[in-house]
Design an enzyme around this catalytic site. Structure first.
Site, PDB file in Angstrom:
ATOM      1  N   ASP A  44       0.919  -1.156   0.052  1.00  0.00           N
ATOM      2  CA  ASP A  44       0.251  -0.025   0.127  1.00  0.00           C
ATOM      3  C   ASP A  44       1.074   1.381  -0.036  1.00  0.00           C
ATOM      4  O   ASP A  44       0.763   2.138   0.941  1.00  0.00           O
ATOM      5  CB  ASP A  44      -0.790  -0.105   1.380  1.00  0.00           C
ATOM      6  CG  ASP A  44      -1.768   1.088   1.306  1.00  0.00           C
ATOM      7  OD1 ASP A  44      -2.450   1.361   0.371  1.00  0.00           O
ATOM      8  OD2 ASP A  44      -2.136   1.466   2.384  1.00  0.00           O
ATOM      9  N   GLU A  84       3.265  -8.610   6.795  1.00  0.00           N
ATOM     10  CA  GLU A  84       2.019  -9.222   6.512  1.00  0.00           C
ATOM     11  C   GLU A  84       2.188 -10.284   5.305  1.00  0.00           C
ATOM     12  O   GLU A  84       1.496 -10.026   4.268  1.00  0.00           O
ATOM     13  CB  GLU A  84       0.945  -8.196   6.215  1.00  0.00           C
ATOM     14  CG  GLU A  84       0.560  -7.273   7.638  1.00  0.00           C
ATOM     15  CD  GLU A  84      -0.567  -6.263   7.134  1.00  0.00           C
ATOM     16  OE1 GLU A  84      -1.020  -6.129   6.015  1.00  0.00           O
ATOM     17  OE2 GLU A  84      -1.042  -5.577   7.944  1.00  0.00           O
ATOM     18  N   TYR A 138      -7.035  -3.437  12.267  1.00  0.00           N
ATOM     19  CA  TYR A 138      -7.753  -2.020  11.993  1.00  0.00           C
ATOM     20  C   TYR A 138      -9.116  -2.249  12.408  1.00  0.00           C
ATOM     21  O   TYR A 138     -10.165  -2.182  11.543  1.00  0.00           O
ATOM     22  CB  TYR A 138      -7.431  -1.681  10.580  1.00  0.00           C
ATOM     23  CG  TYR A 138      -5.982  -1.183  10.133  1.00  0.00           C
ATOM     24  CD1 TYR A 138      -5.820   0.219  10.220  1.00  0.00           C
ATOM     25  CD2 TYR A 138      -5.163  -2.197   9.874  1.00  0.00           C
ATOM     26  CE1 TYR A 138      -4.299   0.478  10.044  1.00  0.00           C
ATOM     27  CE2 TYR A 138      -3.775  -1.749   9.544  1.00  0.00           C
ATOM     28  CZ  TYR A 138      -3.468  -0.587   9.695  1.00  0.00           C
ATOM     29  OH  TYR A 138      -2.205   0.068   9.489  1.00  0.00           O
ATOM     30  N   GLU A 151       0.691  -2.027  14.228  1.00  0.00           N
ATOM     31  CA  GLU A 151       0.113  -0.947  13.134  1.00  0.00           C
ATOM     32  C   GLU A 151      -1.334  -0.717  13.801  1.00  0.00           C
ATOM     33  O   GLU A 151      -2.007  -1.996  14.206  1.00  0.00           O
ATOM     34  CB  GLU A 151      -0.367  -1.222  11.637  1.00  0.00           C
ATOM     35  CG  GLU A 151       0.900  -1.154  11.055  1.00  0.00           C
ATOM     36  CD  GLU A 151       1.008  -1.694   9.487  1.00  0.00           C
ATOM     37  OE1 GLU A 151      -0.180  -1.647   8.897  1.00  0.00           O
ATOM     38  OE2 GLU A 151       1.881  -1.952   8.936  1.00  0.00           O
TER      39      GLU A 151
HETATM   40  C1  GCB Z   1      -1.401  -2.712   6.593  1.00  0.00           C
HETATM   41  C2  GCB Z   1      -0.151  -2.520   5.884  1.00  0.00           C
HETATM   42  C3  GCB Z   1       0.216  -0.901   5.447  1.00  0.00           C
HETATM   43  C4  GCB Z   1      -1.105  -0.385   4.818  1.00  0.00           C
HETATM   44  C5  GCB Z   1      -2.129  -0.273   5.976  1.00  0.00           C
HETATM   45  C6  GCB Z   1      -3.368   0.646   5.559  1.00  0.00           C
HETATM   46  O1  GCB Z   1      -1.806  -3.428   7.223  1.00  0.00           O
HETATM   47  O2  GCB Z   1       0.937  -2.944   6.563  1.00  0.00           O
HETATM   48  O3  GCB Z   1       1.299  -1.097   4.557  1.00  0.00           O
HETATM   49  O4  GCB Z   1      -0.928   1.050   4.597  1.00  0.00           O
HETATM   50  O5  GCB Z   1      -2.361  -1.748   6.448  1.00  0.00           O
HETATM   51  O6  GCB Z   1      -3.566   1.568   5.803  1.00  0.00           O
HETATM   52  O7  GCB Z   1      -4.304  -0.412   5.224  1.00  0.00           O
END
Ligand code: GCB
Length: 654
Positions: free
Chosen positions: A207, A451, A504, A540
């Protein structure tokens, strides 16, 4: 690009990979000016040409490296360091895939060109992704992979051309395949009712935008022909005495003497050694402590290594000075110990990313970022998702910012990327990374991937091998990879020292249901801990916020929603951080560019700062939290305000 050419290039790459020995040749000491070494940086404007021919092969057919590039056709002025993508007004260059050509003429000092006792090196600090280099039309080296430096001895070429400018030509191909790191895939669109002939696109499985070009400095530097090739330093502490173990590799002569002096900051020699291998003892050593963990963080000694060689032509000496921080790192049960004390990572994930320059190194940006980190009270970051510039690592040593050093293993999600050819390259990249960064006290852990599809069966062997290899390369640091899978199906977790997990909640699912975050974060931690009993970092978490977009009650993409998500995570983290959770790294420090998609509004907006480094509301929230944690965990004896501490550190650093 015609499929044929692509195949030819892939075959060449395969051949190059198979022939290359795994153990790397030579050291990769950062070029420095010393009494025996000179350095010239080749930053500035280079001639540049993207090969827009259909098969991207025109440059090779016409041998653009054999004469000045501008004689081959129209060239652009291209700054180095910089990504090439965002400099022009040309949409085609922004998303160009294939070979681009850089060229620069350079006149070296007479002494370099005339003295056969001088070794002249060309060093490219980062070129993304596959690079071929010629000097005066002669092929001198190739390298696969962005983000890590490579170099080549060009003495003979330069010395056979005294008084004349030397032409350096660099061709770079940014194509990513299933076997590159990071992986990608070229998709050929064959439906002629929808796409023109030979239409292809580069797919990536990460990403961030696949910026390309000469991203970091290009240097010429010299050493004597007998020279210090590599230095490895590891440190430990025995009842207040700092122990510095060293190993020095010397090249081109076997009859040498080595003298080592360890200087403190006040200019006193605190220990002396001789020979290629040994241990220096520093009584009452000043340890290297992270920012906010000690009143005097980031103490660095200087290890001056002097090589003396008796040659037919007389005595030759070479001098190299390495900053050394004395510190220990250990994972003990559910704690991460630095100098024997529990360390809690309160930091960020970053990207090398900015307007216009893309991933190009920029001192002004780097300093702004470090000032923001200190303002924030962040004590650490992860180099998501690739190694950062050497100069950044040096500043981490100087400021006490702890680093989880990640390789470009991001987007390893297809079975095709777990094959032996990928694994072999991954091992090699880890060797390059460890070789480059092994002496940085700030680096406390290696991360071999972000990941990967760690739930797939082939991931088990793949991850076990990469992690095992990294541990063998550097037994002094823990190793991890960053997972987003479920604990019970994760094939890599058994091999890591620390579990790093990304999640997330209420962003990629349960949209808007902020009330479930705490429960879900708790469950996540408990499930992982139950299975592995290893310390955990929330590596994260976050939410997007379009700067200036306000909604209360919070709605997705507003600054309020981002803050709310963070607060909910913090409540859950607070329940576990006295236990086995040893860190939290926000995603992300700043907004950054990505490929275009309906999920991204001109890039990823999960930054707590904008891409221009202005704070969103969440930056203030995080700042309060980080200073509070620093006060509680690192400074229980000092009940002082963040501002006071910040000033103290600021002034102790200038
Ligand atoms: C993740 C990735 C990261 C992305 C992020 C997102 O899990 O490791 O590279 O930018 O999520 O914002 O989706």
């Amino acid at each position: 690009m015609a499929r044929t050419l692509w195949v030819t290039w892939a075959a060449a790459l395969w051949a190059a990979l198979c022939c290359r020995a795994l153990a790397l040749e030579g050291g990769m000491l950062y070029p420095q000016e010393t009494p025996s070494r000179e350095r010239k940086d080749l930053n500035g404007l280079w001639d540049f040409r993207a090969d827009f021919s259909e098969d991207r092969n025109q440059g090779f057919l016409e041998r653009w490296y054999q004469r000045p590039l501008r004689e081959s056709g129209p060239v652009l002025d291209m700054p180095v360091p910089s990504s090439f993508n965002d400099l022009g007004q040309d949409r085609k260059l922004h998303s160009f895939i294939g070979w681009v050509w850089y060229e620069r003429q350079v006149l070296v000092p007479q002494s370099w060109a005339q003295d056969p006792g001088t070794r002249v090196m060309l060093r490219i600090s980062s070129a993304h992704y596959y690079t071929i280099v010629w000097v005066n039309g002669v092929h001198v080296t190739e390298h696969e992979g962005g983000h890590l430096p490579f170099e080549v001895d060009i003495s003979k070429l330069v010395q056979s051309n005294p008084g004349e400018p030397n032409r350096i030509t660099i061709a770079i191909n940014n194509t990513l395949t299933l076997h590159t790191l990071p992986p990608g895939m070229i998709e050929h669109m064959t439906d002629r009712s929808r796409y023109p002939k030979d239409y292809f696109v580069q797919k990536t499985y990460f990403d961030f935008f696949n910026y390309a070009g000469l991203h970091r400095s290009v240097f010429l530097y010299t050493t004597p022909v007998s020279y210090i090739d590599d230095i490895t330093v590891t440190t430990s502490v025995d009842q207040g005495t700092g122990l510095v173990n060293y190993e020095v590799v010397v090249k081109s002569n076997e009859n040498f003497e080595l003298e080592l002096l360890l200087w403190d900051k006040e200019g006193r020699v605190v220990a002396k050694g001789t020979g290629a291998r040994g241990q220096l003892a520093v009584p009452s050593a000043q340890l290297w402590w992270p920012y906010l963990m000690h009143e005097q963080p980031a103490y660095l000694y200087s290890l001056e290594v002097t090589l003396v060689v008796q040659t037919g032509a007389g005595i030759v000496s070479d001098v190299y000075t390495l900053p050394v921080g004395i510190r220990t790192v250990e994972v003990v049960r559910s704690q991460f110990l630095i100098n024997g004390k529990p360390f809690y990572f309160h930091g960020v994930n970053k990207h090398e990313d900015a307007d216009i320059r893309g991933k190009g190194f920029d001192w002004a940006l780097v300093m702004k970022d470090f000032n923001l980190l200190r303002w924030l009270g962040a004590n650490s970051f992860r180099t998501s998702h690739y190694p950062y510039a050497e100069e950044v690592m040096q500043l981490c040593d100087r400021y006490g910012i702890v680093v989880i050093d990640e390789c470009p293993g991001v987007g390893i999600v297809f079975p095709g990327s777990f094959k032996n050819i990928s694994l072999k390259h991954h091992l090699e990249v880890m060797e390059e990374l460890v070789r480059r960064d092994k002496n940085h006290p700030a680096v406390v852990m290696w991360s071999v991937a972000n990941e990967p599809a760690s739930q797939l069966a082939p991931a088990a062997y793949y991850l076990k091998t990469v992690i095992g290899h990294t541990k063998a390369l550097d037994p002094t640091r823990p190793v991890t990879f960053v997972s987003n899978s479920k604990p019970e199906v994760d094939h890599g977790a058994p091999y890591v020292d620390v579990i790093c997990i990304n999640s997330y909640y209420s962003w990629y699912h349960d949209f808007g249901h902020l009330e479930v975050i705490q429960l879900q974060v708790n469950t996540q931690f408990e499930n992982w801990y139950k299975l592995y009993q290893k310390p955990i970092i929330q590596s994260e978490y976050g939410a997007e916020a379009i700067p200036g977009l306000h909604q209360d009650p919070p709605l997705m993409f507003s600054e309020e929603y981002q803050k709310f998500v963070l607060q909910q995570y913090h409540l859950a983290l607070d329940q576990k951080r006295k236990d086995y959770v040893i860190g939290e790294l926000i995603w992300n420090f700043a907004d950054f560019m990505t490929d275009q998609s309906p999920q991204r509004v001109v890039g990823n907006k999960k930054g707590i700062f904008t891409r221009q480094r202005q704070p969103k509301g969440s930056a203030f929230l995080l700042r309060e939290r980080y200073w509070k944690i620093a006060n509680e965990t690192m400074y229980p004896h000092l009940a002082v305000t963040p501002q006071y501490l910040e000033n103290q550190f600021f002034y102790s650093l200038v």
